[in-house]
Design a protein around this motif. Structure first.
Motif, PDB file in Angstrom:
ATOM      1  N   PHE A 119      -1.813  54.151  32.895  1.00 49.33           N
ATOM      2  CA  PHE A 119      -1.133  54.727  34.038  1.00 49.33           C
ATOM      3  C   PHE A 119      -0.539  56.084  33.713  1.00 49.33           C
ATOM      4  O   PHE A 119      -0.787  56.523  32.527  1.00 49.33           O
ATOM      5  CB  PHE A 119       0.179  54.065  34.109  1.00 49.33           C
ATOM      6  N   ARG A 120      -0.474  56.862  34.741  1.00 54.89           N
ATOM      7  CA  ARG A 120       0.244  58.279  34.698  1.00 54.89           C
ATOM      8  C   ARG A 120       1.383  58.454  34.063  1.00 54.89           C
ATOM      9  O   ARG A 120       2.367  57.504  34.377  1.00 54.89           O
ATOM     10  CB  ARG A 120       0.139  58.892  35.837  1.00 54.89           C
ATOM     11  N   LYS A 121       1.679  59.112  33.139  1.00 54.48           N
ATOM     12  CA  LYS A 121       3.082  59.309  32.537  1.00 54.48           C
ATOM     13  C   LYS A 121       4.098  60.015  33.607  1.00 54.48           C
ATOM     14  O   LYS A 121       3.937  60.931  34.099  1.00 54.48           O
ATOM     15  CB  LYS A 121       3.016  60.551  31.301  1.00 54.48           C
ATOM     16  N   PRO A 122       5.045  59.180  33.794  1.00 50.25           N
ATOM     17  CA  PRO A 122       6.130  59.751  34.823  1.00 50.25           C
ATOM     18  C   PRO A 122       7.167  60.847  34.160  1.00 50.25           C
ATOM     19  O   PRO A 122       7.003  60.741  32.938  1.00 50.25           O
ATOM     20  CB  PRO A 122       7.102  58.341  35.068  1.00 50.25           C
ATOM     21  N   GLY A 123       7.508  61.563  34.826  1.00 45.72           N
ATOM     22  CA  GLY A 123       8.596  62.530  34.250  1.00 45.72           C
ATOM     23  C   GLY A 123      10.024  62.431  34.079  1.00 45.72           C
ATOM     24  O   GLY A 123      10.459  61.159  35.241  1.00 45.72           O
ATOM     25  N   GLY A 124      10.892  62.707  33.132  1.00 43.91           N
ATOM     26  CA  GLY A 124      11.953  62.061  33.392  1.00 43.91           C
ATOM     27  C   GLY A 124      12.408  60.962  32.565  1.00 43.91           C
ATOM     28  O   GLY A 124      13.571  60.329  32.961  1.00 43.91           O
ATOM     29  N   VAL A 125      11.597  60.305  32.218  1.00 39.53           N
ATOM     30  CA  VAL A 125      11.888  58.950  31.541  1.00 39.53           C
ATOM     31  C   VAL A 125      11.623  59.031  29.968  1.00 39.53           C
ATOM     32  O   VAL A 125      10.816  60.016  29.353  1.00 39.53           O
ATOM     33  CB  VAL A 125      11.086  57.784  32.018  1.00 39.53           C
ATOM     34  N   ALA A 126      12.054  58.041  29.114  1.00 37.68           N
ATOM     35  CA  ALA A 126      11.980  58.000  27.761  1.00 37.68           C
ATOM     36  C   ALA A 126      10.678  57.379  27.529  1.00 37.68           C
ATOM     37  O   ALA A 126       9.953  56.396  28.110  1.00 37.68           O
ATOM     38  CB  ALA A 126      12.783  57.129  27.201  1.00 37.68           C
ATOM     39  N   VAL A 127      10.006  58.241  26.712  1.00 37.51           N
ATOM     40  CA  VAL A 127       8.417  57.876  26.268  1.00 37.51           C
ATOM     41  C   VAL A 127       8.436  57.862  24.916  1.00 37.51           C
ATOM     42  O   VAL A 127       8.881  58.822  24.018  1.00 37.51           O
ATOM     43  CB  VAL A 127       7.458  58.996  26.869  1.00 37.51           C
ATOM     44  N   GLY A 128       7.577  56.897  24.247  1.00 39.79           N
ATOM     45  CA  GLY A 128       7.247  56.822  22.811  1.00 39.79           C
ATOM     46  C   GLY A 128       5.793  56.959  22.514  1.00 39.79           C
ATOM     47  O   GLY A 128       5.104  56.768  23.723  1.00 39.79           O
ATOM     48  N   SER A 129       5.417  57.512  21.405  1.00 37.59           N
ATOM     49  CA  SER A 129       4.073  57.768  21.363  1.00 37.59           C
ATOM     50  C   SER A 129       3.769  57.647  20.059  1.00 37.59           C
ATOM     51  O   SER A 129       4.508  57.710  18.914  1.00 37.59           O
ATOM     52  CB  SER A 129       3.801  59.429  21.629  1.00 37.59           C
ATOM     53  N   ALA A 130       2.417  57.440  19.659  1.00 35.17           N
ATOM     54  CA  ALA A 130       1.686  57.385  18.376  1.00 35.17           C
ATOM     55  C   ALA A 130       0.170  58.025  18.417  1.00 35.17           C
ATOM     56  O   ALA A 130      -0.217  57.734  19.625  1.00 35.17           O
ATOM     57  CB  ALA A 130       1.647  55.992  17.772  1.00 35.17           C
ATOM     58  N   THR A 131      -0.199  58.681  17.315  1.00 37.04           N
ATOM     59  CA  THR A 131      -1.424  59.081  17.198  1.00 37.04           C
ATOM     60  C   THR A 131      -2.253  58.553  16.219  1.00 37.04           C
ATOM     61  O   THR A 131      -1.918  58.646  15.256  1.00 37.04           O
ATOM     62  CB  THR A 131      -1.497  60.549  17.042  1.00 37.04           C
TER      63      THR A 131
END
Length: 146
Positions: A119-131
């Motif tokens: 899904f497209r990442k929304p703006g203004g929400v908490a997002v976690g990430s890993a690479t």
């Protein structure tokens, strides 16, 4: 008097001592003041969930990085980024696999050097990430609450 000092005898000078009840009253007042300040100033704002989202993303990345490939490559992740044809072939399977790994209340986006799924990442929400780093480039997973 001089003779007493020479012999090591201390003179009796009056000393003042605080009453134990006065000390207890002081400690109690400080405790009440601390509790009142806690209510007046409030508590720190609650965590926006980023730490938990980072853990979900790391878990998904770890699972994908540890899975064997379906066709060729060292791992599932390295297979997906091996070539544009491999990405096109594995795109839908990657989307389904990440959706199965993550809880139902999360949405995700997986970005590779060959393209992205999810899904497209929304703006203004908490997002976690890993690479995950592969020989063909980095694969980044973002997750957020639905």
């Amino acid at each position: 008097m001089a003779e007493d000092r020479d012999r090591g005898v201390r003179s009796q000078t009056p000393r003042g001592q605080l009453s134990l009840s006065v000390v207890e009253a002081g400690v109690g007042a400080v405790l009440i003041l601390a509790v009142a300040m806690g209510f007046a100033l409030g508590v720190a704002p609650t965590d926006d969930g980023t730490a938990q989202l980072d853990l979900y993303a790391e878990d998904a990345a770890t699972v994908l990085a540890g899975e064997p490939p379906r066709h060729a490559g060292a791992t599932r992740v390295s297979e997906v980024v091996r070539s544009p044809d491999a990405f096109d072939r594995e795109r839908d399977a990657l989307r389904r696999r990440v959706a199965r790994i993550l809880p139902d209340n999360l949405l995700f986006r997986v970005r590779t050097p060959r393209g992205a799924v999810g899904f497209r990442k929304p703006g203004g929400v908490a997002v976690g990430s890993a690479t995950v780093t592969t020989a063909s480039g980095d694969v980044t997973i973002w997750v957020w609450y639905a």
